[in-house]
Design an enzyme around this catalytic site. Structure first.
Site, short mmCIF file in Angstrom:
data_model
loop_
_atom_site.label_atom_id
_atom_site.label_comp_id
_atom_site.label_asym_id
_atom_site.label_seq_id
_atom_site.Cartn_x
_atom_site.Cartn_y
_atom_site.Cartn_z
N GLU A 175 8.54 0.35 -2.95
CA GLU A 175 7.33 0.02 -3.73
C GLU A 175 6.90 1.16 -4.63
O GLU A 175 5.75 1.60 -4.63
CB GLU A 175 6.19 -0.39 -2.80
CG GLU A 175 6.48 -1.70 -2.07
CD GLU A 175 5.28 -2.27 -1.31
OE1 GLU A 175 4.37 -1.49 -0.97
OE2 GLU A 175 5.27 -3.49 -1.08
N GLU A 373 10.61 -7.97 1.47
CA GLU A 373 9.38 -8.06 2.26
C GLU A 373 8.62 -9.31 1.84
O GLU A 373 8.53 -9.60 0.65
CB GLU A 373 8.44 -6.86 2.06
CG GLU A 373 8.93 -5.57 2.64
CD GLU A 373 7.94 -4.43 2.49
OE1 GLU A 373 6.71 -4.68 2.42
OE2 GLU A 373 8.40 -3.27 2.43
P1 P53 Z 1 0.13 -3.51 5.28
C1 P53 Z 1 -0.06 -2.76 -0.66
C2 P53 Z 1 0.24 -3.93 -1.34
C3 P53 Z 1 1.42 -4.59 -1.08
C4 P53 Z 1 2.30 -4.08 -0.14
O1 P53 Z 1 1.20 -3.85 4.16
C5 P53 Z 1 2.02 -2.91 0.51
C6 P53 Z 1 0.84 -2.24 0.27
C7 P53 Z 1 0.49 -0.97 0.98
O2 P53 Z 1 -0.35 -1.25 2.06
O3 P53 Z 1 2.87 -2.31 1.37
C8 P53 Z 1 4.06 -2.92 1.82
O4 P53 Z 1 0.87 -2.83 6.36
C9 P53 Z 1 4.90 -1.82 2.41
C10 P53 Z 1 4.95 -1.83 3.90
C11 P53 Z 1 3.65 -2.41 4.44
C12 P53 Z 1 3.58 -3.87 4.00
O5 P53 Z 1 3.68 -3.98 2.60
O6 P53 Z 1 -0.86 -2.63 4.60
O7 P53 Z 1 6.20 -1.73 1.87
O8 P53 Z 1 5.22 -0.53 4.35
O9 P53 Z 1 3.48 -2.31 5.81
C13 P53 Z 1 2.33 -4.59 4.46
O10 P53 Z 1 -0.46 -4.81 5.70
#
Ligand code: P53
Length: 474
Positions: A175, A373
Protein backbone atom coordinates in the site's frame (compact mmCIF):
# COMPACT_ATOMS: atom_id res chain seq x y z
CA UNK A 1 -13.87 -17.00 -19.67
CA UNK A 2 -13.87 -18.38 -16.18
CA UNK A 3 -11.35 -18.17 -13.40
CA UNK A 4 -8.05 -19.83 -14.33
CA UNK A 5 -7.66 -23.46 -13.29
CA UNK A 6 -4.57 -22.46 -11.33
CA UNK A 7 -6.35 -19.51 -9.73
CA UNK A 8 -4.54 -18.57 -6.53
CA UNK A 9 -7.19 -18.73 -3.84
CA UNK A 10 -5.42 -17.77 -0.65
CA UNK A 11 -5.28 -15.69 2.46
CA UNK A 12 -3.23 -12.62 3.39
CA UNK A 13 -1.43 -11.41 6.51
CA UNK A 14 1.65 -9.36 7.37
CA UNK A 15 4.54 -10.43 9.60
CA UNK A 16 4.14 -7.68 12.22
CA UNK A 17 0.40 -8.31 12.57
CA UNK A 18 0.63 -12.01 13.40
CA UNK A 19 4.14 -13.22 14.19
CA UNK A 20 4.89 -11.70 17.58
CA UNK A 21 8.32 -12.88 18.76
CA UNK A 22 9.40 -9.27 18.41
CA UNK A 23 12.89 -9.99 19.81
CA UNK A 24 13.15 -13.69 18.93
CA UNK A 25 16.08 -14.93 16.86
CA UNK A 26 17.85 -11.58 16.95
CA UNK A 27 14.99 -9.57 15.45
CA UNK A 28 15.41 -5.79 15.60
CA UNK A 29 12.82 -3.17 16.54
CA UNK A 30 10.49 -2.22 13.68
CA UNK A 31 8.25 0.81 13.26
CA UNK A 32 5.32 -1.43 14.24
CA UNK A 33 7.05 -2.20 17.54
CA UNK A 34 6.81 1.42 18.72
CA UNK A 35 3.09 1.82 18.02
CA UNK A 36 0.66 1.57 20.93
CA UNK A 37 -2.84 0.13 20.86
CA UNK A 38 -5.51 2.57 19.67
CA UNK A 39 -9.22 1.90 19.29
CA UNK A 40 -12.11 2.75 17.01
CA UNK A 41 -11.67 6.51 16.58
CA UNK A 42 -8.57 6.61 18.83
CA UNK A 43 -5.29 6.89 16.92
CA UNK A 44 -2.33 4.69 17.79
CA UNK A 45 0.54 6.64 19.34
CA UNK A 46 4.08 6.45 18.00
CA UNK A 47 6.47 6.45 20.95
CA UNK A 48 10.17 7.39 20.98
CA UNK A 49 11.48 3.85 21.03
CA UNK A 50 10.02 1.04 23.12
CA UNK A 51 8.99 2.45 26.52
CA UNK A 52 8.09 0.58 29.70
CA UNK A 53 4.41 0.58 30.76
CA UNK A 54 3.05 0.96 27.23
CA UNK A 55 0.86 -1.59 25.43
CA UNK A 56 2.45 -2.57 22.11
CA UNK A 57 0.09 -5.12 20.56
CA UNK A 58 2.46 -6.20 17.80
CA UNK A 59 5.08 -7.49 20.24
CA UNK A 60 3.17 -10.71 20.83
CA UNK A 61 0.48 -10.40 18.14
CA UNK A 62 -0.99 -13.92 17.73
CA UNK A 63 2.35 -15.65 18.36
CA UNK A 64 2.49 -17.17 14.86
CA UNK A 65 6.28 -17.19 15.20
CA UNK A 66 5.99 -20.08 17.66
CA UNK A 67 2.77 -21.66 16.36
CA UNK A 68 3.21 -21.57 12.60
CA UNK A 69 3.24 -25.34 12.16
CA UNK A 70 -0.22 -25.84 13.65
CA UNK A 71 -1.46 -22.75 11.83
CA UNK A 72 -0.17 -23.80 8.42
CA UNK A 73 -1.86 -27.19 8.95
CA UNK A 74 -5.15 -25.31 9.44
CA UNK A 75 -4.48 -23.22 6.32
CA UNK A 76 -4.03 -26.49 4.42
CA UNK A 77 -7.34 -27.78 5.79
CA UNK A 78 -8.96 -24.57 4.56
CA UNK A 79 -7.61 -25.49 1.14
CA UNK A 80 -5.41 -22.46 0.50
CA UNK A 81 -3.44 -22.52 -2.74
CA UNK A 82 -1.32 -19.60 -1.61
CA UNK A 83 -0.41 -17.75 1.57
CA UNK A 84 0.46 -14.07 1.38
CA UNK A 85 2.69 -12.84 4.17
CA UNK A 86 5.65 -10.51 4.48
CA UNK A 87 9.24 -11.09 5.47
CA UNK A 88 9.90 -8.94 8.54
CA UNK A 89 12.82 -6.79 7.38
CA UNK A 90 14.06 -6.62 11.01
CA UNK A 91 14.49 -10.40 11.22
CA UNK A 92 16.88 -10.27 8.28
CA UNK A 93 18.59 -6.91 8.90
CA UNK A 94 17.72 -6.00 12.52
CA UNK A 95 18.88 -2.38 12.18
CA UNK A 96 18.50 -2.15 8.41
CA UNK A 97 21.99 -0.84 7.69
CA UNK A 98 24.10 -3.96 8.38
CA UNK A 99 26.18 -5.45 5.61
CA UNK A 100 25.46 -9.08 6.55
CA UNK A 101 22.04 -10.64 7.16
CA UNK A 102 20.92 -12.39 10.35
CA UNK A 103 20.96 -16.14 9.72
CA UNK A 104 18.35 -16.98 12.38
CA UNK A 105 15.85 -14.73 10.64
CA UNK A 106 16.56 -16.25 7.24
CA UNK A 107 16.18 -19.73 8.69
CA UNK A 108 12.77 -18.90 10.15
CA UNK A 109 11.38 -18.09 6.70
CA UNK A 110 13.05 -21.16 5.17
CA UNK A 111 11.20 -23.26 7.74
CA UNK A 112 7.91 -21.40 7.23
CA UNK A 113 8.04 -21.66 3.44
CA UNK A 114 8.98 -25.35 3.62
CA UNK A 115 6.01 -25.94 5.86
CA UNK A 116 3.71 -24.21 3.34
CA UNK A 117 5.18 -26.03 0.34
CA UNK A 118 4.77 -29.35 2.10
CA UNK A 119 1.00 -28.84 1.72
CA UNK A 120 1.23 -27.35 -1.76
CA UNK A 121 0.61 -23.82 -0.47
CA UNK A 122 2.56 -21.26 -2.47
CA UNK A 123 4.07 -18.38 -0.46
CA UNK A 124 3.30 -14.89 -1.88
CA UNK A 125 5.69 -12.43 -0.30
CA UNK A 126 5.60 -8.72 0.47
CA UNK A 127 9.02 -7.21 1.13
CA UNK A 128 7.99 -4.13 3.09
CA UNK A 129 4.67 -4.19 4.91
CA UNK A 130 4.58 -1.36 7.51
CA UNK A 131 7.52 -2.88 9.45
CA UNK A 132 10.77 -1.21 8.38
CA UNK A 133 13.62 -1.12 10.92
CA UNK A 134 13.08 1.62 13.51
CA UNK A 135 16.82 2.29 13.51
CA UNK A 136 16.45 3.66 9.96
CA UNK A 137 13.98 6.21 11.34
CA UNK A 138 16.17 7.46 14.17
CA UNK A 139 19.46 7.43 12.22
CA UNK A 140 18.38 8.42 8.72
CA UNK A 141 14.96 10.05 9.04
CA UNK A 142 13.32 7.08 7.30
CA UNK A 143 12.79 7.29 3.54
CA UNK A 144 13.78 10.95 3.50
CA UNK A 145 17.27 9.62 3.00
CA UNK A 146 18.50 8.35 -0.38
CA UNK A 147 20.63 5.71 1.33
CA UNK A 148 17.47 3.79 2.18
CA UNK A 149 17.41 2.67 -1.46
CA UNK A 150 20.63 0.70 -0.94
CA UNK A 151 19.47 -0.79 2.35
CA UNK A 152 16.20 -1.95 0.84
CA UNK A 153 17.83 -3.34 -2.28
CA UNK A 154 20.34 -5.29 -0.15
CA UNK A 155 17.44 -6.75 1.83
CA UNK A 156 15.53 -7.61 -1.36
CA UNK A 157 18.54 -9.20 -3.04
CA UNK A 158 19.32 -11.27 0.06
CA UNK A 159 15.86 -12.80 0.26
CA UNK A 160 15.45 -13.17 -3.52
CA UNK A 161 18.63 -15.27 -3.58
CA UNK A 162 17.80 -17.26 -0.49
CA UNK A 163 14.23 -18.17 -1.50
CA UNK A 164 14.57 -18.20 -5.27
CA UNK A 165 13.36 -21.79 -5.48
CA UNK A 166 10.61 -21.42 -2.87
CA UNK A 167 8.88 -18.16 -3.75
CA UNK A 168 7.72 -17.02 -7.17
CA UNK A 169 5.26 -14.17 -6.41
CA UNK A 170 6.61 -11.05 -4.71
CA UNK A 171 5.45 -7.51 -3.98
CA UNK A 172 7.76 -4.64 -3.07
CA UNK A 173 5.95 -2.03 -0.89
CA UNK A 174 2.60 -2.68 0.73
CA UNK A 175 0.00 0.00 0.00
CA UNK A 176 2.71 2.43 -1.04
CA UNK A 177 0.04 5.04 -1.78
CA UNK A 178 -1.45 5.29 1.73
CA UNK A 179 0.95 8.15 2.34
CA UNK A 180 -1.01 10.26 -0.15
CA UNK A 181 -2.77 11.06 3.11
CA UNK A 182 0.27 12.87 4.50
CA UNK A 183 -1.63 15.20 6.83
CA UNK A 184 -2.15 12.40 9.33
CA UNK A 185 0.77 10.79 11.17
CA UNK A 186 -0.08 7.10 10.63
CA UNK A 187 0.50 6.46 6.93
CA UNK A 188 3.76 8.45 6.49
CA UNK A 189 5.21 6.61 9.47
CA UNK A 190 4.04 3.11 8.59
CA UNK A 191 4.82 3.48 4.88
CA UNK A 192 8.08 5.38 5.08
CA UNK A 193 9.22 5.92 8.68
CA UNK A 194 8.51 9.64 8.33
CA UNK A 195 8.12 11.84 11.38
CA UNK A 196 7.53 15.53 10.83
CA UNK A 197 8.63 18.60 12.74
CA UNK A 198 6.02 21.18 13.74
CA UNK A 199 5.00 23.34 10.84
CA UNK A 200 7.03 21.36 8.30
CA UNK A 201 5.70 21.33 4.73
CA UNK A 202 4.85 17.64 4.68
CA UNK A 203 3.76 17.18 1.11
CA UNK A 204 7.14 17.41 -0.69
CA UNK A 205 8.71 15.22 2.00
CA UNK A 206 6.16 12.54 1.20
CA UNK A 207 6.84 12.83 -2.55
CA UNK A 208 10.57 12.56 -1.95
CA UNK A 209 10.21 9.46 0.22
CA UNK A 210 7.84 7.86 -2.27
CA UNK A 211 10.28 8.59 -5.08
CA UNK A 212 13.11 6.79 -3.28
CA UNK A 213 10.78 3.87 -2.62
CA UNK A 214 9.76 3.68 -6.26
CA UNK A 215 13.41 3.68 -7.34
CA UNK A 216 14.18 1.00 -4.73
CA UNK A 217 11.21 -1.03 -5.98
CA UNK A 218 12.33 -0.76 -9.62
CA UNK A 219 15.90 -1.76 -8.75
CA UNK A 220 14.58 -4.74 -6.80
CA UNK A 221 12.41 -5.82 -9.74
CA UNK A 222 15.42 -5.71 -12.05
CA UNK A 223 17.67 -7.64 -9.66
CA UNK A 224 14.91 -10.14 -8.92
CA UNK A 225 14.46 -10.94 -12.62
CA UNK A 226 18.22 -11.41 -12.96
CA UNK A 227 18.21 -13.86 -10.03
CA UNK A 228 15.23 -15.82 -11.32
CA UNK A 229 13.54 -14.87 -14.60
CA UNK A 230 10.46 -16.77 -13.44
CA UNK A 231 9.85 -14.32 -10.61
CA UNK A 232 6.60 -12.35 -10.79
CA UNK A 233 7.15 -9.10 -8.92
CA UNK A 234 4.23 -6.76 -8.40
CA UNK A 235 3.28 -3.43 -6.93
CA UNK A 236 0.83 -3.21 -4.05
CA UNK A 237 -1.66 -0.36 -4.15
CA UNK A 238 -4.46 0.42 -1.70
CA UNK A 239 -7.32 0.93 -4.13
CA UNK A 240 -10.23 2.96 -2.83
CA UNK A 241 -11.79 4.48 -5.95
CA UNK A 242 -12.83 8.10 -5.49
CA UNK A 243 -16.22 8.76 -7.05
CA UNK A 244 -17.56 12.18 -7.97
CA UNK A 245 -20.43 13.31 -5.74
CA UNK A 246 -22.58 14.23 -8.75
CA UNK A 247 -22.70 14.78 -12.52
CA UNK A 248 -21.58 18.36 -11.96
CA UNK A 249 -18.50 18.69 -14.19
CA UNK A 250 -16.70 20.30 -11.25
CA UNK A 251 -17.21 17.15 -9.18
CA UNK A 252 -16.07 14.99 -12.09
CA UNK A 253 -12.90 17.04 -12.50
CA UNK A 254 -12.28 17.01 -8.77
CA UNK A 255 -12.60 13.23 -8.64
CA UNK A 256 -10.20 12.86 -11.56
CA UNK A 257 -7.53 14.95 -9.83
CA UNK A 258 -8.15 13.08 -6.58
CA UNK A 259 -7.56 9.78 -8.36
CA UNK A 260 -4.32 11.16 -9.83
CA UNK A 261 -3.05 12.21 -6.39
CA UNK A 262 -3.81 8.81 -4.95
CA UNK A 263 -2.82 6.52 -7.84
CA UNK A 264 0.18 8.12 -9.58
CA UNK A 265 2.27 5.59 -7.67
CA UNK A 266 0.96 2.71 -9.77
CA UNK A 267 1.56 4.74 -12.94
CA UNK A 268 5.26 4.86 -12.06
CA UNK A 269 5.39 1.20 -11.03
CA UNK A 270 3.69 0.02 -14.21
CA UNK A 271 4.95 2.48 -16.82
CA UNK A 272 8.39 3.24 -15.46
CA UNK A 273 8.08 7.02 -15.59
CA UNK A 274 6.29 9.91 -13.93
CA UNK A 275 2.96 10.90 -15.47
CA UNK A 276 2.96 14.44 -16.89
CA UNK A 277 0.07 15.49 -14.64
CA UNK A 278 2.37 14.92 -11.66
CA UNK A 279 5.49 16.62 -13.00
CA UNK A 280 3.25 19.58 -13.91
CA UNK A 281 1.95 19.60 -10.35
CA UNK A 282 5.49 19.53 -8.87
CA UNK A 283 6.40 22.47 -11.08
CA UNK A 284 3.30 24.47 -10.20
CA UNK A 285 3.85 23.90 -6.48
CA UNK A 286 7.56 24.64 -6.75
CA UNK A 287 8.62 21.31 -5.23
CA UNK A 288 12.33 20.75 -5.71
CA UNK A 289 12.73 16.99 -5.57
CA UNK A 290 15.86 14.89 -5.85
CA UNK A 291 14.98 12.92 -8.98
CA UNK A 292 18.11 12.17 -11.03
CA UNK A 293 18.62 10.97 -14.59
CA UNK A 294 19.99 7.71 -13.16
CA UNK A 295 16.78 7.31 -11.15
CA UNK A 296 14.72 7.73 -14.30
CA UNK A 297 16.70 4.96 -15.99
CA UNK A 298 16.18 2.70 -12.99
CA UNK A 299 12.44 3.36 -13.00
CA UNK A 300 12.19 2.52 -16.68
CA UNK A 301 14.21 -0.70 -16.26
CA UNK A 302 12.18 -2.12 -13.36
CA UNK A 303 8.50 -2.03 -14.22
CA UNK A 304 6.28 -4.49 -12.39
CA UNK A 305 4.91 -7.77 -13.71
CA UNK A 306 1.47 -7.44 -12.18
CA UNK A 307 -0.65 -5.05 -10.15
CA UNK A 308 -1.33 -6.30 -6.65
CA UNK A 309 -3.91 -4.29 -4.81
CA UNK A 310 -6.10 -4.21 -1.72
CA UNK A 311 -9.76 -3.39 -1.93
CA UNK A 312 -11.95 -2.71 1.08
CA UNK A 313 -14.09 0.32 0.29
CA UNK A 314 -14.77 3.25 -2.00
CA UNK A 315 -14.58 6.99 -1.35
CA UNK A 316 -16.46 9.95 -2.78
CA UNK A 317 -15.47 13.58 -3.22
CA UNK A 318 -17.28 16.86 -3.86
CA UNK A 319 -15.72 20.00 -5.26
CA UNK A 320 -15.65 22.60 -2.52
CA UNK A 321 -13.30 25.23 -3.91
CA UNK A 322 -13.04 27.22 -7.08
CA UNK A 323 -9.36 26.67 -7.72
CA UNK A 324 -8.38 25.90 -11.29
CA UNK A 325 -6.08 23.10 -10.07
CA UNK A 326 -8.85 21.20 -8.29
CA UNK A 327 -6.16 20.23 -5.81
CA UNK A 328 -7.29 17.54 -3.45
CA UNK A 329 -6.89 17.28 0.29
CA UNK A 330 -7.59 13.67 1.16
CA UNK A 331 -8.02 14.21 4.88
CA UNK A 332 -10.56 17.02 4.43
CA UNK A 333 -12.54 16.49 1.25
CA UNK A 334 -13.97 13.00 1.30
CA UNK A 335 -17.71 12.77 1.81
CA UNK A 336 -20.05 10.01 2.91
CA UNK A 337 -21.63 8.15 -0.02
CA UNK A 338 -25.37 7.67 0.64
CA UNK A 339 -25.64 4.82 -1.88
CA UNK A 340 -23.51 2.35 0.10
CA UNK A 341 -23.42 1.02 3.68
CA UNK A 342 -20.48 1.36 6.02
CA UNK A 343 -18.81 -0.94 8.56
CA UNK A 344 -18.67 -0.14 12.26
CA UNK A 345 -15.31 1.54 11.53
CA UNK A 346 -16.86 3.74 8.84
CA UNK A 347 -15.42 1.81 5.87
CA UNK A 348 -17.91 2.09 3.00
CA UNK A 349 -18.87 -1.32 1.66
CA UNK A 350 -19.09 -1.34 -2.12
CA UNK A 351 -18.79 -4.70 -3.91
CA UNK A 352 -19.54 -3.28 -7.36
CA UNK A 353 -16.62 -0.90 -6.80
CA UNK A 354 -14.34 -3.93 -6.99
CA UNK A 355 -15.46 -4.67 -10.54
CA UNK A 356 -15.10 -0.98 -11.34
CA UNK A 357 -11.48 -0.80 -10.13
CA UNK A 358 -10.51 -4.04 -11.86
CA UNK A 359 -11.65 -2.45 -15.09
CA UNK A 360 -9.85 0.79 -14.23
CA UNK A 361 -6.51 -1.00 -13.68
CA UNK A 362 -7.00 -3.18 -16.73
CA UNK A 363 -7.74 -0.25 -19.03
CA UNK A 364 -4.82 1.74 -17.69
CA UNK A 365 -2.03 -0.86 -17.55
CA UNK A 366 -3.09 -4.04 -19.35
CA UNK A 367 -1.25 -6.10 -16.74
CA UNK A 368 -2.46 -9.11 -14.77
CA UNK A 369 -4.12 -8.17 -11.48
CA UNK A 370 -3.88 -9.86 -8.09
CA UNK A 371 -6.40 -8.98 -5.35
CA UNK A 372 -4.10 -9.38 -2.37
CA UNK A 373 -6.44 -7.99 0.31
CA UNK A 374 -10.18 -7.73 0.75
CA UNK A 375 -12.27 -8.29 3.83
CA UNK A 376 -14.62 -7.16 6.52
CA UNK A 377 -13.43 -6.02 9.95
CA UNK A 378 -16.14 -6.76 12.50
CA UNK A 379 -16.73 -7.59 16.15
CA UNK A 380 -17.39 -11.32 16.52
CA UNK A 381 -19.48 -12.86 19.27
CA UNK A 382 -19.28 -16.45 20.38
CA UNK A 383 -22.75 -18.04 20.49
CA UNK A 384 -22.97 -21.62 21.80
CA UNK A 385 -19.24 -22.03 21.40
CA UNK A 386 -19.06 -20.87 17.78
CA UNK A 387 -18.89 -17.70 15.70
CA UNK A 388 -21.67 -17.47 13.14
CA UNK A 389 -20.19 -14.74 10.97
CA UNK A 390 -22.79 -14.61 8.22
CA UNK A 391 -22.05 -10.84 7.87
CA UNK A 392 -18.47 -11.68 6.87
CA UNK A 393 -19.59 -14.38 4.45
CA UNK A 394 -22.05 -11.91 2.90
CA UNK A 395 -19.28 -9.33 2.40
CA UNK A 396 -16.83 -11.80 0.86
CA UNK A 397 -19.48 -13.46 -1.32
CA UNK A 398 -20.64 -10.13 -2.74
CA UNK A 399 -17.06 -9.14 -3.59
CA UNK A 400 -16.16 -12.50 -5.12
CA UNK A 401 -19.27 -12.28 -7.33
CA UNK A 402 -18.07 -8.94 -8.68
CA UNK A 403 -14.54 -10.25 -9.10
CA UNK A 404 -15.84 -13.15 -11.20
CA UNK A 405 -17.96 -10.78 -13.30
CA UNK A 406 -14.88 -8.67 -13.98
CA UNK A 407 -13.08 -11.78 -15.24
CA UNK A 408 -15.95 -13.42 -17.11
CA UNK A 409 -17.79 -10.41 -18.51
CA UNK A 410 -15.04 -7.80 -18.76
CA UNK A 411 -12.10 -10.05 -19.62
CA UNK A 412 -9.80 -8.98 -16.80
CA UNK A 413 -6.73 -11.18 -16.28
CA UNK A 414 -6.73 -12.07 -12.56
CA UNK A 415 -4.06 -14.18 -10.86
CA UNK A 416 -5.68 -14.73 -7.50
CA UNK A 417 -7.59 -13.56 -4.48
CA UNK A 418 -6.25 -13.50 -0.91
CA UNK A 419 -8.75 -12.21 1.68
CA UNK A 420 -7.12 -10.15 4.41
CA UNK A 421 -6.56 -11.40 7.95
CA UNK A 422 -8.18 -14.79 7.28
CA UNK A 423 -6.73 -15.70 10.67
CA UNK A 424 -7.55 -13.02 13.26
CA UNK A 425 -4.66 -10.65 13.88
CA UNK A 426 -3.73 -7.17 15.12
CA UNK A 427 -5.43 -4.39 13.17
CA UNK A 428 -2.91 -2.13 11.44
CA UNK A 429 -4.99 1.01 11.73
CA UNK A 430 -6.15 0.70 15.33
CA UNK A 431 -3.90 -1.95 16.95
CA UNK A 432 -7.03 -3.76 18.13
CA UNK A 433 -7.77 -7.48 18.21
CA UNK A 434 -11.46 -6.67 18.29
CA UNK A 435 -11.56 -5.58 14.64
CA UNK A 436 -11.51 -9.11 13.25
CA UNK A 437 -11.29 -10.26 9.64
CA UNK A 438 -10.68 -13.94 10.23
CA UNK A 439 -12.22 -17.22 9.21
CA UNK A 440 -10.04 -18.63 11.97
CA UNK A 441 -10.79 -17.18 15.41
CA UNK A 442 -7.92 -16.40 17.77
CA UNK A 443 -8.77 -16.21 21.46
CA UNK A 444 -7.22 -12.90 22.49
CA UNK A 445 -8.79 -9.57 23.41
CA UNK A 446 -7.82 -5.91 23.17
CA UNK A 447 -6.07 -6.05 26.54
CA UNK A 448 -3.90 -8.91 25.33
CA UNK A 449 -5.72 -11.53 27.40
CA UNK A 450 -6.77 -14.95 26.09
CA UNK A 451 -5.47 -18.45 25.44
CA UNK A 452 -4.39 -17.71 21.83
CA UNK A 453 -6.27 -20.89 20.85
CA UNK A 454 -7.44 -21.10 17.24
CA UNK A 455 -10.95 -22.20 16.18
CA UNK A 456 -13.02 -22.20 13.00
CA UNK A 457 -15.77 -19.69 12.33
CA UNK A 458 -18.67 -20.44 9.95
CA UNK A 459 -16.79 -18.54 7.25
CA UNK A 460 -14.05 -21.22 7.38
CA UNK A 461 -16.37 -23.93 6.02
CA UNK A 462 -17.85 -21.51 3.54
CA UNK A 463 -14.48 -20.43 2.09
CA UNK A 464 -13.26 -24.02 2.03
CA UNK A 465 -16.15 -24.84 -0.33
CA UNK A 466 -15.54 -21.74 -2.44
CA UNK A 467 -11.96 -22.83 -3.02
CA UNK A 468 -12.86 -26.48 -3.63
CA UNK A 469 -15.34 -25.46 -6.35
CA UNK A 470 -13.09 -22.74 -7.83
CA UNK A 471 -15.72 -20.14 -7.01
CA UNK A 472 -18.70 -21.98 -8.47
CA UNK A 473 -20.45 -22.44 -5.13
CA UNK A 474 -20.65 -19.16 -3.26
P1 P53 B 1 -7.03 -2.45 9.49
C1 P53 B 1 -6.14 1.93 5.52
C2 P53 B 1 -6.98 1.82 4.43
C3 P53 B 1 -7.01 0.65 3.70
C4 P53 B 1 -6.19 -0.41 4.06
O1 P53 B 1 -6.76 -2.52 7.93
C5 P53 B 1 -5.33 -0.29 5.12
C6 P53 B 1 -5.30 0.88 5.87
C7 P53 B 1 -4.39 1.02 7.05
O2 P53 B 1 -5.10 0.77 8.22
O3 P53 B 1 -4.45 -1.24 5.48
C8 P53 B 1 -4.44 -2.53 4.90
O4 P53 B 1 -6.14 -3.47 10.10
C9 P53 B 1 -3.11 -3.13 5.25
C10 P53 B 1 -3.17 -4.18 6.31
C11 P53 B 1 -4.34 -3.87 7.24
C12 P53 B 1 -5.63 -3.99 6.44
O5 P53 B 1 -5.60 -3.15 5.31
O6 P53 B 1 -6.69 -1.06 9.89
O7 P53 B 1 -2.38 -3.60 4.14
O8 P53 B 1 -1.93 -4.25 6.95
O9 P53 B 1 -4.40 -4.65 8.38
C13 P53 B 1 -6.88 -3.71 7.24
O10 P53 B 1 -8.47 -2.77 9.68
Amino acid sequence: MALRNDFLWGGAVAAHQLEGGWQAGGKGVSVADVMTAGANGVARRITDGVLPDENYPNHEAIDFYHRYKEDVALFAELGLKCFRTSIAWTRIFPNGDELEPNEAGLQFYDDLFDECLKYGIEPVITLSHFEMPYHLVTEYGGWRHRQLIDFFVRFAETVFKRYKNKVKYWMTFNEINNQANYTEDFAPFTNSGLKFTDGEDREPVMYQAAHYELVASAKAVKIGHDINPEFQIGSMIAMCPIYPASMNPRDIMKAQVAMQRRYWFSDVHARGHYPSYLTAYFKRRGFKLDITEADKKDLAAGTVDYIGFSYYMSFAVKDTDNGAGFDYDEARELIRNPYVDASEWGWQIDPLGLRYVMNWFNERYELPLFIVENGFGAVDEIVDGKIHDDYRIAYLRAHIEQMIDAVEIDGVDLLGYTPWGFIDLISAGTGEMKKRYGMIYVDKDNDGKGTLNRSKKDSFDWYQRVIATNGKVL
